[in-house]
Design a protein around this motif. Sequence first.
Motif, PDB file in Angstrom:
ATOM      1  N   SER A   1       0.830  -1.209   0.000  1.00  0.00           N
ATOM      2  CA  SER A   1       0.000   0.000   0.000  1.00  0.00           C
ATOM      3  C   SER A   1       0.866   1.261   0.000  1.00  0.00           C
ATOM      4  O   SER A   1       0.536   2.255  -0.670  1.00  0.00           O
TER       5      SER A   1
ATOM      6  N   GLU B   1      -1.955  -8.016   1.970  1.00  0.00           N
ATOM      7  CA  GLU B   1      -2.833  -7.071   2.654  1.00  0.00           C
ATOM      8  C   GLU B   1      -4.146  -7.746   3.026  1.00  0.00           C
ATOM      9  O   GLU B   1      -4.596  -8.677   2.356  1.00  0.00           O
TER      10      GLU B   1
ATOM     11  N   ALA C   1      -7.044   2.156  -2.413  1.00  0.00           N
ATOM     12  CA  ALA C   1      -6.643   3.158  -1.419  1.00  0.00           C
ATOM     13  C   ALA C   1      -7.803   4.045  -1.019  1.00  0.00           C
ATOM     14  O   ALA C   1      -7.894   4.517   0.092  1.00  0.00           O
TER      15      ALA C   1
END
Length: 794
Positions: free
Chosen positions: A225, A701, A709
């Motif tokens: 990320s 993730e 995002a």
Amino acid sequence: MESISRMSSMLETARDLTLEAAQSAGTARSLNTRLSRDLPFLQVKKLLDSRNDREILDGLRRVISMMYRSKLCLPYFSSVVKNVASPNIEIKKLVYIFLLHYAESEPDLALLSINTIQKSLTDQNPQVRAMALRVMSGIRVPVISQIVSLAIKRGCGDMSPYVRKAAAFAIPKCYKLDPNTMPQLLDYLATLLGDKQYYVAGSAVTAFLDICPDRVDLIHKHYRSLVRKLVDMDEWSQLATLRLMSIYARKCLPRRTAKMKKSKTRGFYDDDASDEEDSPGEEVQILDPDLEMFLKACRSLLHSRNSSVIVSVARCFLDLGTSDYIDSAIGPLVALLRSSQDIQQVALYNIVDVCLARPERFVCYANHFLVHATDSFDVARLKFEIWTLIYPHCEPHIRDMILCELEHFTRALNPQIVQESVRAIGRCAQSDSNASARCLKLLLEQVSSIDGNLAAESLTVIRHLIQQDPQSHIKTVIRLAKNLDTTPNPEARATIIWLVGEFAAIDDENNIAPDVLRILAKGFAGESEPAKLQTVLLAAKVYLHHLHRIREQNLQSLQPPSTYQEEPFHLDSDEPLDPFATSSPPRTQPSIEPSNLDHPIPKLWTYILLLARYDTSYDLRDRTRTYRALLADPSSTQLASLLLLAPKPVPHAPSPSENRKGLPLGSTSLILGMKVGVGTGLELPEWVKEGEEPDAGVRDEVGAGREVAGGERPAGEALDKALRVEREREKGKGTVVGKSLEDWLDEEEKEGGSADETETDESSEYEEITESEDEEEEQDEEENEDEGKSLVSR
């Protein structure tokens, strides 16, 4: 008439606007002049204690102005701090500035305002909340460390990303205030690293590098990320993230290599049955998928407007990437030369460091390194160095351009640029033997220059070139010896005398060393110390070679004719055997007599010894005694030959930036050419060994592939999913997507012919459904009766 009235109204409006602008400008000027004049203490205090916001603002501005002019403002502390509860945000800002400046010197008074600042953490305005958090963490009083920690916790969960960003910047301040709060701060930091807003995550990365740069375990689940958010961050956050990702890659992503075999291509007429030999394998670096993801994200940063970001990306490519990534950063680095002089100089240091690793890739940018009239000496020197590095890899026309430019700058007014250009010509000649003749010609033209520094530097470079191939430069040394009378520079004269001494052993026809020594002996007393030292050395070499020639002549004169034949040895002879007897007759050892005193060379040697014996330089006297002791016995010259006539190594002038190899790109140490302090702060750890790295699954993730995002699904992905669902639904009904008109007509005919069948099927289905419903109702009634009986029994 209407048009005239409209024009008049427009003119009046323009006049009013002009008057307002002039009035506001005059107000600003008057405000600056008023603030520059200090009022008495009581009058300023009266302004601060006023109930009018305008007067309070005027008083605060005067106090802040005095504070930044290094005037004592502590007497106003209580009057300023009590305005911290004002609802006016402008007053709050000025009070917070004053509080941060004087809180450490007045901690007791600063603590009185903590309650008011804590109340501001719940204000409706996010700017006020962020400002309160920033001020609370900036008050350097250790007593409030726990209160600051709780405020950071509140800020991490705030709805406004502006407040969360302020909480990230407050974490290092709280850690410096009380290191015991580290466990709490790590929890807050882990939360902020996973924030969906890129500017919050960038601030969290900066805080991470300040307090715990070695805790890479906190980065595992946020690695991908952060890489995706890298492009959107501000420049400071990008620099911090690039630094963090470089450390993480070295510690958690191993460097793998594999051997790639290149098979030889078979000709069209080659026999198919012939064996095909493979060339030896070449090692190729294989990038980890996560590392390649980071390097690809860095490529977009090469278009950044910030020069530091570009240099940092180039450092990442140089430390982590392959040659392809390094080549992609060369163009943006060269583009930094369009910046100002200070940025241009720093960029050139980094370009030289990259050019030492990949010089051939800078050939196409050779024109970008042309020296301009406005360039400083350091910029010109670095451009010359880049030219010498790329010179062996250039095309002939580019080489001609480089040599022409360097020749032009040998006539510059700045003596430092002249010296650097001459040295650059010498390095070009060393790197390419084909250009040595042209470079030597250019340098010989500078020997007779009026500028002594230019002549000395040219002769030093010429000496290096001559030592590479001495036998082909005998005439060059004779030409240089003729310039002794017109060369006043001491270093230049010393270089020429040394070269003449190196060629003192050649044949008598071309040997000019004795004659040069005779000329130098006449003006020995007027020579400089470097020239005197080389003159004494030349005299020792000439005298030593003279002794060698006398020795060879004596050996040839004493050599007997080769008529001796060895007698055969017979075992049956009656003579006794002598184990120490030799089979050959004893030979007489030739005796070497002292040299003839009538020869001019011994006389010159004695004369030079006498001149140097009474010289004022103790260094010259010591060397003269050493040479005299070495050559005292003419029959024993082995030690003198070893010291004076030993072969000299071929000198190689390296690039001036060779000592900067290994220093990190973009560091201060690279600019200064040496390590500053304990470390540069940019050193990377060694690559993790293969098999010791953490599992790649730790970087997965939570909900990967489902969220982005922004927290929402992209519109294109949502439409694709809806289309897939619709197609599956239509397939379940038996319909086919994308039918033609004929297919639809055929289906209608079939549906009309089988209408009766569908009616009977529907009736039968209806009967089955009703029967199943009756059975379900009977089962429900039986269950209800059983429950009623159980309740009654209870």
